[in-house]
Design a protein around this motif. Sequence first.
Motif, PDB file in Angstrom:
ATOM      1  N   GLU A  32      -3.830  10.033  -0.220  1.00 18.47           N
ATOM      2  CA  GLU A  32      -3.125  11.257  -0.621  1.00 18.47           C
ATOM      3  C   GLU A  32      -1.608  11.090  -0.482  1.00 18.47           C
ATOM      4  N   LYS A  33      -1.201  10.440   0.622  1.00 17.84           N
ATOM      5  CA  LYS A  33       0.235  10.221   0.841  1.00 17.84           C
ATOM      6  C   LYS A  33       0.814   9.347  -0.268  1.00 17.84           C
ATOM      7  N   ASN A  34       0.110   8.277  -0.617  1.00 24.77           N
ATOM      8  CA  ASN A  34       0.560   7.405  -1.707  1.00 24.77           C
ATOM      9  C   ASN A  34       0.581   8.159  -3.040  1.00 24.77           C
ATOM     10  N   LYS A  38       3.857   8.746  -5.216  1.00 25.48           N
ATOM     11  CA  LYS A  38       3.927   8.345  -6.622  1.00 25.48           C
ATOM     12  C   LYS A  38       4.287   9.529  -7.508  1.00 25.48           C
ATOM     13  N   GLU A  39       3.713  10.690  -7.224  1.00 23.57           N
ATOM     14  CA  GLU A  39       4.045  11.886  -7.987  1.00 23.57           C
ATOM     15  C   GLU A  39       5.517  12.259  -7.804  1.00 23.57           C
ATOM     16  N   ASP A  46      11.380  11.205 -13.961  1.00 22.62           N
ATOM     17  CA  ASP A  46      11.419  12.110 -15.116  1.00 22.62           C
ATOM     18  C   ASP A  46      12.670  12.987 -15.074  1.00 22.62           C
ATOM     19  N   GLY A  47      12.982  13.479 -13.873  1.00 22.75           N
ATOM     20  CA  GLY A  47      14.196  14.297 -13.731  1.00 22.75           C
ATOM     21  C   GLY A  47      15.439  13.498 -14.054  1.00 22.75           C
TER      22      GLY A  47
END
Length: 186
Positions: A32-34, A38-39, A46-47
């Motif tokens: 979940e941390k990875n 990544k998100e 993207d920003g």
Amino acid sequence: MSSLSDGELLGKNSLLGLLAVCVGAGAVYLVEKNKRRKEADKAREDGYKDGRKDGENTVMKRLRDKMLANNKLKLGVFALGCYIANIDGEFTQEEQAAIAQAIGSPDTSWTDVGLQEEFHRIMEEIYDHKMNFNDIKEKYLNDINRGTFEDLDEVVMSVIHADGKVAIEEQNFLDNEWEIFKCQHI
């Protein structure tokens, strides 16, 4: 050999079970941390891309506006020069040279085709008396600053005095229309 009692076995199994749950929970936590990292990285990327794209759009628009403003002023100087040169009905070679000196020759190869067409359209409208000084002001000279006006004043004077004489029509232009325009910019 010693045998394990049910309690000891159960205790060791519980410990192993607890260890397995902890390892599993740790693995889920790391996954979940990875995934969140990544998100977050993707969102930052993207920003950055969107920000860079917006920045490029802003810069390109500003550059386009500057180029259009430059062409607008060039067309305005040309139109004003042609208008003044034609005011007395004589468009002399000296007046043409004064205009060309102010903006460069409008038919040179560095002038884009759209601008050349606009130069020709302006000349036709002035010769056919379809464009007057108010039209030129509104279309090309409505947002000039004081410094630009002072330069424009020099161009006007050089075109008027180019052929060595000041016609009555040219003097009337200077005394009336140009004087009013001057008062608005000085």
